[in-house]
Design an enzyme around this catalytic site. Sequence first.
Site, PDB file in Angstrom:
ATOM      1  N   HIS A 100     -13.964   5.548  19.737  1.00 22.23           N
ATOM      2  CA  HIS A 100     -12.690   5.422  19.030  1.00 22.23           C
ATOM      3  C   HIS A 100     -11.608   5.327  20.102  1.00 22.23           C
ATOM      4  O   HIS A 100     -11.754   5.896  21.185  1.00 22.23           O
ATOM      5  CB  HIS A 100     -12.466   6.642  18.134  1.00 22.23           C
TER       6      HIS A 100
ATOM      7  N   HIS B 243      -3.120   6.283  16.567  1.00 24.56           N
ATOM      8  CA  HIS B 243      -4.402   5.590  16.417  1.00 24.56           C
ATOM      9  C   HIS B 243      -4.544   5.068  14.994  1.00 24.56           C
ATOM     10  O   HIS B 243      -3.714   5.357  14.131  1.00 24.56           O
ATOM     11  CB  HIS B 243      -5.561   6.550  16.744  1.00 24.56           C
TER      12      HIS B 243
ATOM     13  N   CYS C 264      -9.727  -0.454  16.283  1.00 24.39           N
ATOM     14  CA  CYS C 264      -8.838   0.496  16.966  1.00 24.39           C
ATOM     15  C   CYS C 264      -8.622   0.112  18.433  1.00 24.39           C
ATOM     16  O   CYS C 264      -7.541   0.357  18.983  1.00 24.39           O
ATOM     17  CB  CYS C 264      -9.361   1.919  16.836  1.00 24.39           C
TER      18      CYS C 264
END
Length: 172
Positions: free
Chosen positions: A21, A33, A111
């Site tokens: 991530h 994020h 992301c």
Amino acid sequence: MAPPEPQPGDLIEIFRPLYCHWAIYVGNGYVIHLAPPSEFAGAGFGCVCSVLSNRAVVKKERLCFVAGRDRYRVNNKHDDKYRPLPPSQIVQWAEELVGREVPYRLTSKNCEHFVSMLRYGIPCSDQGRDAILACLLGATMGIGLGIGGPVSLLIGLGGAFGLATMAFRSMN
């Protein structure tokens, strides 16, 4: 030797099981994020939920909350290829996006694309590229073995899973 302390504008790579991530550090222990629209408290399966919904929300949260028990590091991996924008501009742009719902696609709007766009002005993701290549390679292998249709796709997805597993194991 301790890892470097994040600075505003740094890319933060968080090592989740099977994938990474990404977030952008904005200072005072906070990151911005992408998270699924209905993410519950805690770290973990956010990426999976975003993939299933094709939507994500830009969130500002404490790095320790987003990482949970997962390991993380500063990884400004494209600084040698692209010139980073000024940290104040990165943080301002990121802050302006907080709360917005945005499209999410594993291969083109994930992301990592999001945070690299903030840092460099260019969306890029090695993770998305690698997933596409693994699926294509697996599907090609399935077709080469005389297996077509859904079975070939499953072989491709299996290749992507295997690639993610190998990448995760190489980091530990």
